[in-house]
Design a protein around this motif. Structure first.
Motif, PDB file in Angstrom:
ATOM      1  N   ALA A 124       1.205   0.520 -13.576  1.00 30.02           N
ATOM      2  CA  ALA A 124       2.486   1.232 -13.658  1.00 30.02           C
ATOM      3  C   ALA A 124       2.813   1.903 -12.328  1.00 30.02           C
ATOM      4  CB  ALA A 124       2.435   2.261 -14.780  1.00 30.02           C
ATOM      5  N   GLN A 125       1.809   2.506 -11.687  1.00 29.26           N
ATOM      6  CA  GLN A 125       2.040   3.137 -10.389  1.00 29.26           C
ATOM      7  C   GLN A 125       2.431   2.101  -9.337  1.00 29.26           C
ATOM      8  OE1 GLN A 125      -0.801   6.128  -8.968  1.00 29.26           O
ATOM      9  NE2 GLN A 125      -1.702   6.199 -11.019  1.00 29.26           N
ATOM     10  N   ILE A 126       1.726   0.973  -9.317  1.00 25.91           N
ATOM     11  CA  ILE A 126       2.023  -0.077  -8.335  1.00 25.91           C
ATOM     12  C   ILE A 126       3.443  -0.584  -8.513  1.00 25.91           C
ATOM     13  CG2 ILE A 126       1.474  -2.464  -7.717  1.00 25.91           C
ATOM     14  CD1 ILE A 126      -1.497  -1.728  -8.276  1.00 25.91           C
ATOM     15  N   ARG A 127       3.834  -0.850  -9.752  1.00 25.18           N
ATOM     16  CA  ARG A 127       5.184  -1.388  -9.981  1.00 25.18           C
ATOM     17  C   ARG A 127       6.260  -0.353  -9.669  1.00 25.18           C
ATOM     18  NH1 ARG A 127       4.969  -5.649 -15.080  1.00 25.18           N
ATOM     19  NH2 ARG A 127       4.210  -7.366 -13.797  1.00 25.18           N
ATOM     20  N   ALA A 128       5.966   0.897  -9.902  1.00 26.95           N
ATOM     21  CA  ALA A 128       6.937   1.937  -9.555  1.00 26.95           C
ATOM     22  C   ALA A 128       7.093   2.036  -8.040  1.00 26.95           C
ATOM     23  CB  ALA A 128       6.498   3.273 -10.146  1.00 26.95           C
ATOM     24  N   ILE A 129       5.990   1.956  -7.325  1.00 28.43           N
ATOM     25  CA  ILE A 129       6.033   1.998  -5.855  1.00 28.43           C
ATOM     26  C   ILE A 129       6.848   0.826  -5.331  1.00 28.43           C
ATOM     27  CG2 ILE A 129       4.613   1.652  -3.790  1.00 28.43           C
ATOM     28  CD1 ILE A 129       2.394   3.264  -5.276  1.00 28.43           C
ATOM     29  N   GLN A 130       6.582  -0.368  -5.854  1.00 32.24           N
ATOM     30  CA  GLN A 130       7.279  -1.560  -5.374  1.00 32.24           C
ATOM     31  C   GLN A 130       8.761  -1.532  -5.750  1.00 32.24           C
ATOM     32  OE1 GLN A 130       4.799  -4.660  -7.079  1.00 32.24           O
ATOM     33  NE2 GLN A 130       3.617  -4.872  -5.183  1.00 32.24           N
ATOM     34  N   ALA A 131       9.067  -1.078  -6.947  1.00 34.61           N
ATOM     35  CA  ALA A 131      10.463  -1.027  -7.367  1.00 34.61           C
ATOM     36  C   ALA A 131      11.264  -0.078  -6.485  1.00 34.61           C
ATOM     37  CB  ALA A 131      10.555  -0.599  -8.829  1.00 34.61           C
ATOM     38  N   ALA A 132      10.676   1.074  -6.168  1.00 34.48           N
ATOM     39  CA  ALA A 132      11.377   2.026  -5.314  1.00 34.48           C
ATOM     40  C   ALA A 132      11.584   1.461  -3.914  1.00 34.48           C
ATOM     41  CB  ALA A 132      10.594   3.335  -5.250  1.00 34.48           C
ATOM     42  N   ALA A 133      10.579   0.771  -3.382  1.00 33.45           N
ATOM     43  CA  ALA A 133      10.666   0.239  -2.019  1.00 33.45           C
ATOM     44  C   ALA A 133      11.614  -0.949  -1.932  1.00 33.45           C
ATOM     45  CB  ALA A 133       9.282  -0.169  -1.534  1.00 33.45           C
TER      46      ALA A 133
END
Length: 787
Positions: free
Chosen positions: A259-268
């Motif tokens: 979940a953290q990885i996907r949130a980081i990627q989505a924001a970027a």
């Protein structure tokens, strides 16, 4: 699909635990058994292998993680590969790829049946079988079990320019003590979440190495957490020995990390986003060494101690040991996991991903399947005009830099080329690449900084280990690159290139392993032009190191000028499956060959320079390999013609060192007729060589004229001095080479005393001049080949 908020459902927990037990059973069986794979009868000593060579301690933890990563892949349709730092967990990775079907697809004889299980067990650490560690033969692997400390760098190399790839990297707490791994934690400062994939580091703390505790397992929780947070990670801790509890903890931890990885990627990746360096998640997985294995053997504790590292039970002359082994294997309840024909029950097998989503079948772990050729410009258009030999100077690597700039430009769309180097791209005269791509940098950028970019494709960090590891991971997942380094300091990665060369050698014999792009080195700021930095920066020995590698992998190139460098570099970037080492200077040097001549010369690998010598019936062959040795050899030719006007000289230049070996030893080698036609069978050969002289003798020892080959090269004599004094110190200078020729031509023997006196007079004049003026004598500094 929404992320899991609670523990695993009871049925999922039961099935996952069964899958783990199956992998553990197969792992123990591989280490110990040669027969009776399904325990159809009581074990006898005849069922046990006579030599027990596997490693158990890390394997159950790796098996546990693999089961949980499978769940994550299935639930979220992930494109994931698994890099295993504790490489001696080989039996576990083989077991899992067998359970998921990847292994049988690669090795049809190891079918998923009773007889297949028998063959699976028997082949492990068996003559003619497979190694005990994660190896090229293991489907899904890009990381050799002997590569202690390189796993995390490989993981990041795999993730660069792979936006949809998630790389799970299991780091052993033993390998975490290595310098290479300690530096690798900083790789997260170079990962751009907008255009790269992600790496999920999993620090596997089981407490012990072969015979000692591990550092990270013996510091307290707060210190470990502070260390990992200081590296820029958000650690998630999973700790325990009760499998039911740890299953639940790890499931929640992996969901949280994803979940953290996907949130980081989505924001970027959001429109208009300006990617900043995030704090990436990681997992600390603390479980007992040798988990689920024997707790006590011969009255001594095993599980949770260093004694579980390799083979917990040995010496089967003791019948109690045989009983313990059988009890251990039956504790996994294999009758509940496999049918009577040895097939893994569908109830559990269905937990694994399918097709290319299986980690053993992911094409990123067999990078040749994804490899696309580079788009390369015509290197001839970058040529230095050479109207006559030696009349114009040019810095060879600066010329190459313009070519690499356009290689970068042409491949920005496909994003499959990067340039790697330890803070030396500009120093090595390759700075033109910055016109197309800056240096990757996700940390803070200040106004004084130049050429830093979150979207760069030039990788610079002052760690040769990281540059090497990143590049290897990049190549192994199907991309291309080049590593530029100061010649003396590339030795830092000696052991890494060892392992990569071994990987390439083995994969050439594995039909399903597709060829990957070659590992290309450009070594510059080399020994003969490190006069200003002194002895610490002077070492050409990487040539010797790579020459030790197998002939179907090692390639060594010493282009004498810019045009030959362009030709060699283009060839290396097009090649597959080699370790290519190119040595070229960055300082302005004489240019000898026009582009057409350079291409012909590089294609042959070595040749007679007719324009420089008398080809018909030479009295001496002046041979050379390397830019400065070529300069000195040609200057020696002009001296010889001045000293002995009627002398007959042949000049031979070698670009590809491997041509010196017989063709029976290397595919580039000249056959005997070709070699003798070039170097003669009975004339003295004065060989001016870039590196240590012994290498030339080693390559040519089987040649008919070897006794007449006299090599001058680096002799480990260096200091801070003038450029010419460097060659003088090592007896590679033109005056010494000329004297060598006179000493070895029979008809000139009576001249040797006078020429020796002349040589020492010249040397005295040289030493006095540089001591007074701090520069080389004008006749040396300003020398040119006669027009």
């Amino acid at each position: 699909m929404p992320y899991r908020q609670g523990p695993l459902a009871p049925d999922m927990l039961r099935r996952m635990d069964a899958y783990w037990r199956a992998a553990n059973y197969l792992s123990v069986g591989q280490i110990y058994l040669r027969d009776n794979a399904m325990l159809d009868r009581a074990l006898t000593i005849a069922d046990v292998k006579p030599r027990l060579l596997g490693h158990w301690g890390t394997t159950p933890g790796l098996n546990f993680l693999y089961v949980h990563l499978n769940r994550l892949i299935v639930e979220h349709d992930l494109d994931m590969i698994n890099i295993i730092g504790p490489g001696h967990g080989g039996p576990g990775l083989v077991a899992h790829t067998y359970l998921e079907g990847s292994y049988t697809e690669r090795y049809p004889a190891i079918e998923r049946s009773r007889s297949g299980m028998h063959r699976l067990f028997r082949q492990f650490s068996w003559p003619g079988g497979i190694p005990s560690h994660v190896a090229p033969e293991t489907p899904g692997s890009i990381h050799e079990g002997g590569e202690l400390g390189y796993s995390l760098a490989h993981a990041y190399g795999a993730a660069f320019d792979n936006p949809d790839l998630l790389v799970a990297c299991v780091i052993g707490d033993g390998e975490a003590e290595t310098g290479a791994l300690a530096a690798s934690w900083h790789s997260n400062k170079f990962l751009n979440p907008a255009r790269d994939g992600a790496v999920l580091p999993i620090l596997h703390l089981n407490g012990f190495k072969i015979a000692n505790p591990t550092i990270l397992a013996r510091i307290d929780h707060d210190e470990l957490e502070a260390l990992l947070r200081g590296y820029g990670h958000e650690p998630i801790f999973v700790e325990g020995s009760d499998p039911q509890v740890v299953h639940q903890q790890l499931a929640v931890a992996l969901d949280d990390a994803l979940a953290q990885i996907r949130a980081i990627q989505a924001a970027a990746r959001a429109e208009g986003a300006n990617p900043e360096r995030p704090r990436w998640p990681m997992i600390v997985f603390r479980t007992p060494k040798g988990w689920t294995g024997p707790k006590v053997v011969d009255g001594k504790p095993v599980e949770g101690t260093w004694r579980a590292h390799q083979v917990p039970i040995a010496d089967f002359k003791d019948p109690e040991h045989l009983r313990q082994l059988e009890a251990w294997m039956r504790s996994y309840r294999p009758e509940e996991l496999f049918d009577t024909n040895g097939k893994f029950l569908d109830e559990y097998a269905s937990l694994a991903p399918t097709g290319h989503r299986r980690m053993g079948s992911n094409p990123h772990a067999n990078g040749g399947e994804l490899l696309a050729p580079l788009s390369l410009p015509d290197f001839r258009t970058y040529a230095v005009p050479v109207a006559a030999p030696g009349q114009v100077d040019a810095p060879a690597t600066r010329v190459l830099g313009t070519y690499l700039r356009d290689v970068m430009k042409l491949n920005m769309g496909t994003v499959n080329f990067r340039l790697f180097g330890p803070d030396e791209t500009a120093s090595n005269r390759l700075a033109d690449v910055y016109d197309v791509s800056g240096k990757v940098w996700m940390a803070d950028i200040e106004p004084v900084d130049e050429n830093l970019s979150t979207d760069g494709r030039v990788m610079e960090v002052l760690s040769e280990h990281l540059c090497q590891g990143w590049l290897e991971g990049y190549l192994l997942t199907g991309r291309h690159g080049l590593f530029s380094c100061y010649e003396a300091f590339v030795h830092i990665v000696d052991s890494m290139v060892n392992q990569h060369a071994k990987w390439l050698k083995v994969t050439k014999g594995i039909p399903w392993r597709r060829p990957i792009a070659s590992l290309n080195y450009l070594l510059t700021s080399h020994v003969w032009r490190q006069d200003h930095n002194g002895l610490s920066h002077q070492d050409p020995g990487f040539l010797d190191h790579v020459a030790n590698k197998t002939a179907d992998v090692a390639r060594l190139y010493l282009p004498p000028d810019a045009n030959t460098l362009l030709s060699v570099a283009d060839h290396c970037l097009r090649s597959r499956g080699y370790v290519n080492v190119i040595v070229a200077g960055k300082q302005p040097e004489a240019q000898w060959l026009g582009m057409d001549a350079a291409v012909r010369h590089c294609t042959a690998g070595a040749g007679i320079w007719d324009w420089a010598g008398d080809d018909a019936d030479p009295e001496v062959v002046m041979a050379c390999a390397g830019d400065v040795p070529t300069l000195e050899a040609l200057a020696a030719v002009t001296l010889l013609r001045e000293y002995v006007p009627d002398i007959r000289i042949r000049v031979v230049n070698v670009v590809d060192l491997m041509v010196l070996q017989p063709r029976t030893r290397h595919p580039h080698g000249l056959d005997e007729r070709e070699f003798d036609a070039m170097f003669t069978r009975d004339k003295p050969v004065i060989f001016a060589f870039h590196g240590y002289p012994a290498l030339i003798h080693r390559l040519t020892y089987a040649r008919a004229n070897h006794a007449n080959i006299h090599v001058r090269g680096y002799q480990e004599r260096g200091t801070t001095t003038t450029p010419f004094d460097m060659v003088v110190l090592n007896d590679l200078d033109r005056y010494r080479l000329a004297l060598d020729a006179i000493e070895h031509i029979p008809r000139l023997r009576d001249r040797v005393p006078a020429e020796t006196a002349r040589y020492w007079t010249t040397m005295e004049r040289h030493k006095l001049y540089i001591a007074e003026n701090g520069d080389d004598m004008p006749e040396v500094r300003d020398w040119r080949w006669p027009a």
